[in-house]
Each structure stands twice: as structure tokens, then as C-alpha cells.
Design an enzyme around this catalytic site. Structure first.
Site, PDB file in Angstrom:
ATOM      1  N   ARG A  84      94.514  74.159  67.647  1.00 24.59           N
ATOM      2  CA  ARG A  84      94.061  72.898  68.253  1.00 24.59           C
ATOM      3  C   ARG A  84      93.180  72.113  67.286  1.00 24.59           C
ATOM      4  O   ARG A  84      93.261  70.883  67.196  1.00 24.59           O
ATOM      5  CB  ARG A  84      93.315  73.210  69.553  1.00 24.59           C
ATOM      6  CG  ARG A  84      92.878  71.976  70.328  1.00 24.59           C
ATOM      7  CD  ARG A  84      92.435  72.340  71.730  1.00 24.59           C
ATOM      8  NE  ARG A  84      91.905  71.186  72.435  1.00 24.59           N
ATOM      9  CZ  ARG A  84      90.643  71.058  72.830  1.00 24.59           C
ATOM     10  NH1 ARG A  84      89.768  72.037  72.580  1.00 24.59           N
ATOM     11  NH2 ARG A  84      90.235  69.979  73.453  1.00 24.59           N
ATOM     12  N   HIS A  88      93.793  68.255  66.054  1.00 18.57           N
ATOM     13  CA  HIS A  88      92.794  67.203  66.235  1.00 18.57           C
ATOM     14  C   HIS A  88      92.318  66.641  64.901  1.00 18.57           C
ATOM     15  O   HIS A  88      91.925  65.478  64.824  1.00 18.57           O
ATOM     16  CB  HIS A  88      91.618  67.729  67.051  1.00 18.57           C
ATOM     17  CG  HIS A  88      91.927  67.860  68.511  1.00 18.57           C
ATOM     18  ND1 HIS A  88      90.995  67.617  69.504  1.00 18.57           N
ATOM     19  CD2 HIS A  88      93.078  68.181  69.163  1.00 18.57           C
ATOM     20  CE1 HIS A  88      91.559  67.798  70.698  1.00 18.57           C
ATOM     21  NE2 HIS A  88      92.817  68.154  70.507  1.00 18.57           N
ATOM     22  N   ASN A 116      86.643  66.850  71.633  1.00 21.90           N
ATOM     23  CA  ASN A 116      86.454  67.956  70.686  1.00 21.90           C
ATOM     24  C   ASN A 116      85.311  68.907  71.033  1.00 21.90           C
ATOM     25  O   ASN A 116      85.113  69.903  70.329  1.00 21.90           O
ATOM     26  CB  ASN A 116      86.207  67.394  69.281  1.00 21.90           C
ATOM     27  CG  ASN A 116      87.456  66.781  68.669  1.00 21.90           C
ATOM     28  OD1 ASN A 116      88.568  67.118  69.054  1.00 21.90           O
ATOM     29  ND2 ASN A 116      87.275  65.864  67.735  1.00 21.90           N
ATOM     30  N   HIS A 213     100.792  74.583  73.214  1.00 20.57           N
ATOM     31  CA  HIS A 213     100.069  74.987  74.418  1.00 20.57           C
ATOM     32  C   HIS A 213     100.489  76.367  74.903  1.00 20.57           C
ATOM     33  O   HIS A 213     100.001  76.840  75.930  1.00 20.57           O
ATOM     34  CB  HIS A 213     100.287  73.956  75.534  1.00 20.57           C
ATOM     35  CG  HIS A 213      99.500  72.692  75.329  1.00 20.57           C
ATOM     36  ND1 HIS A 213      99.618  71.597  76.156  1.00 20.57           N
ATOM     37  CD2 HIS A 213      98.582  72.355  74.388  1.00 20.57           C
ATOM     38  CE1 HIS A 213      98.811  70.638  75.735  1.00 20.57           C
ATOM     39  NE2 HIS A 213      98.169  71.073  74.662  1.00 20.57           N
TER      40      HIS A 213
END
Length: 341
Positions: A84, A88, A116, A213
């Protein structure tokens, strides 16, 4: 296989993959695709190379893998955190390690932005950077370390491998305001599509990278509105399986005060597999942004394909990670990933 030889197989051969997924043939296909990915992008992406560190820092990848492996042995959530974090990072200013920078007295950095604040496992990048700096100071960027660590997190969770092109530079700017462009857990299909297209990524990349995911956990706040309608007498999101919605309400009651409450993003949240897609088809997709993939014929067909074939998902995921990882930017090689030089 010993821990050391297993580590070497990840970092040196770059072709390890999960059972039921890609092995030598897929890894070679993905490595060959690098030429296409880098040849069709912008000027910065073209500077990336598969062998940049072969002479300058040949043990860099093994050092990163060792740091990831050590952390994952103690905390199974590390893999999802690293993957993740890489997403990001790349979605704001390109893959330049800007998400790693700490806020300063007068500048609030990306990592402290609302999307975040739940990012974790920064310590793994710190440990990997320290190990690499001890081997070859000033050579390997934090952005490259994060890209390598994300790949290793996937491999060590049972997923596919790919050869990571390196040569990214670290950015000197990290602004909390820019995190508002990150797609959120309630994003619609149109919002998701726009966010990916703005970064040169396709609708297929959207479906494939959403498969990340398969690792991780979401707090109740990310899906509360799907299971506890605000209107009196309202019903849960009708796209949710009733039994799944009931299980989520037990984990996240309307009056929940437990900060750590939530649910896994799929039923095998520590294993990289295609369970995410199969759950989505069964009305057990956790986030609104997951469910959005079923609202368009093209993305719905891709979900069905990856639900039916883990191998197809693994191949596509490696290629999409290469495309996303080519969103390059930055200016320097930081000595410390948390601050500019």
C-alpha cells in the site's frame, strides 16, 4: 530450503512465484515486458534499468529482501503495509519516495495526510536503507528500496515475482495537500478510472492493482456506511451478501469505539492470491471502491477472469506493477529516507 537460500532466490533470480501462478516462463515474460513498459513511457521512466546496481551495489536486492523477510516473520501485516505504501507513493508525484518523508516544523508531509495516517511498516524501509547504505553509501535511492520491498512483500506472501527496474530518484517535496488526489475507499468507478488514467494507467490496471487488496485490513470507518445506513430503518448496501453484512456489523457495531476494529480485505488477508476477486463476485467485497469494479461491463469481465484464474491475475499484476513503477520522478539519492539531503 534454508532461510538464506530462499532469500537469495527472491533477490537474485527475481523469478520466484506462488504455487498455481507464474514460474520461470512468466518471470521471463514479465522481464521482457520491461522493455515495452520503459520504451513507451516518459523520459524519466526510460532512465530505469534492470542492471544499474549489478556493479555499483550487487547485494542491494538481497539486503532489501532480508529486511522485508525479517519484518514479515514478526508481523504478518507488514506485507500489506509495504504494498500500500508503494501504491500511495507512486500515485503522488510518481514513485519518488515522497511518502517516506517526515513532516517538518513548517511543512506537513504526505504520510500525515488523511489517506496515509494508517500506513505502517516505515521501519522496514529504514532498516533496508541502513543495510544498503552500509554496503554502498549514496547509491540506492529510497524510492527503489520501496519498489523492491513491495515486490518482495508480494513474493513472500505467495504471489508472483517480477524484475524491478531501478534508477528512481528521491523527491525533495512532500505535501499533505497532494494526498487528496488518492482514490478513497468510497470512490466510484468513474472516479477510480479518472485517477488511474490521470497517471497513464489503464482501466485494466485499475482492476489488476485493486487485486492488491488480497492483502491487508480495513478499519470500520472505511466501510461503516455500507453496513449501517444513516437513514432510520434503512438497509445495508444491497450489493453486499446479507450474511457478509451481518458479520461486518458484528465486527463493527454502530456504536463501535474500538480503534483497531475492522475486517480483512479478503478471507486470506495475509496470502497473496485471487480470493479478493472471488469474494467480490459473491457479494463479499469490503469497500465501496471494490464493489465499483462490478458496475461496468469491462471491469466486471476482468474481475470474472481473475476470479477464475489465479495465474492470469498473477501475470497481469506483475505487468501492472511495472507500469505503475515507471511513474518516476525525484532529484536525489537520500542518505536517510525520512528527510531530504
Amino acid at each position: 530450503m534454508t532461510a538464506d537460500s530462499s532469500m537469495a532466490s527472491v533477490a537474485t533470480s527475481r523469478t520466484a512465484s506462488a504455487a498455481g501462478g507464474c514460474r520461470w516462463g512468466c518471470a521471463l515474460l514479465v522481464a521482457a515486458a520491461v522493455l515495452v513498459v520503459l520504451g513507451g513511457g516518459g523520459g524519466a521512466a526510460e532512465a530505469l534499468s534492470l542492471d544499474l546496481y549489478d556493479e555499483k551495489c550487487p547485494a542491494a536486492e538481497a539486503a532489501v529482501t532480508a529486511a522485508v523477510r525479517q519484518a514479515m516473520a514478526k508481523d504478518r501485516t507488514v506485507a500489506a503495509g509495504l504494498l500500500r505504501m508503494h501504491f500511495h507513493d507512486c500515485f503522488v508525484r510518481g514513485c519518488d519516495g515522497s511518502v517516506l518523508l517526515d513532516s517538518t516544523g513548517n511543512v506537513t508531509a504526505e504520510k500525515d495526510g488523511p489517506p496515509n495516517v494508517s500506513l505502517h511498516a516505515f521501519f522496514v524501509i529504514d532498516n533496508a536503507k541502513a543495510a544498503v547504505e552500509a554496503l554502498c553509501p549514496g547509491v540506492v535511492s529510497c524510492a527503489d528500496i520501496l519498489a523492491l520491498a513491495a515486490r518482495d512483500a508480494v513474493v513472500l506472501s505467495g504471489g508472483p515475482s517480477w524484475a524491478v527496474p531501478v534508477g528512481r530518484r528521491d523527491g525533495r517535496v512532500s505535501l499533505v495537500s497532494e494526498t487528496s488526489t488518492l482514490p478513497g475507499p468510497r470512490a466510484s468507478f468513474d472516479q477510480l478510472k479518472q485517477a488511474f488514467h490521470d497517471r497513464g494507467l489503464s482501466t485494466k490496471d485499475l482492476v489488476v492493482l485493486s487485486g492488491g487488496h488480497t492483502l491487508g485490513f480495513a478499519h470500520c470507518s472505511s466501510f461503516q456506511d455500507r453496513i449501517h445506513p444513516s437513514a432510520p430503518g434503512g438497509l445495508a448496501d444491497p450489493s453486499l451478501s446479507p450474511s457478509f453484512a451481518a458479520s461486518l456489523r458484528r465486527a463493527c457495531p454502530a456504536n463501535n469505539t474500538a480503534r483497531g476494529a475492522g475486517a480483512g480485505l479478503d478471507a486470506t488477508s495475509a496470502a497473496f492470491d485471487n480470493t479478493y476477486y472471488r469474494m467480490l463476485q459473491a457479494g463479499r467485497g469490503l469497500l465501496g471502491s471494490d464493489e465499483a469494479l462490478l458496475t461496468h461491463p469491462k471491469t466486471r469481465a476482468l474481475v470474472a477472469m481473475y476470479a477464475a484464474s489465479q495465474e492470469a491475475f498473477f501475470r497481469a499484476f506483475a505487468k501492472s506493477m511495472l507500469r505503475m513503477g515507471g511513474l518516476n520522478g525525484g532529484d536525489e539519492v537520500r542518505a536517510n529516507c525520512r528527510r531530504v539531503n
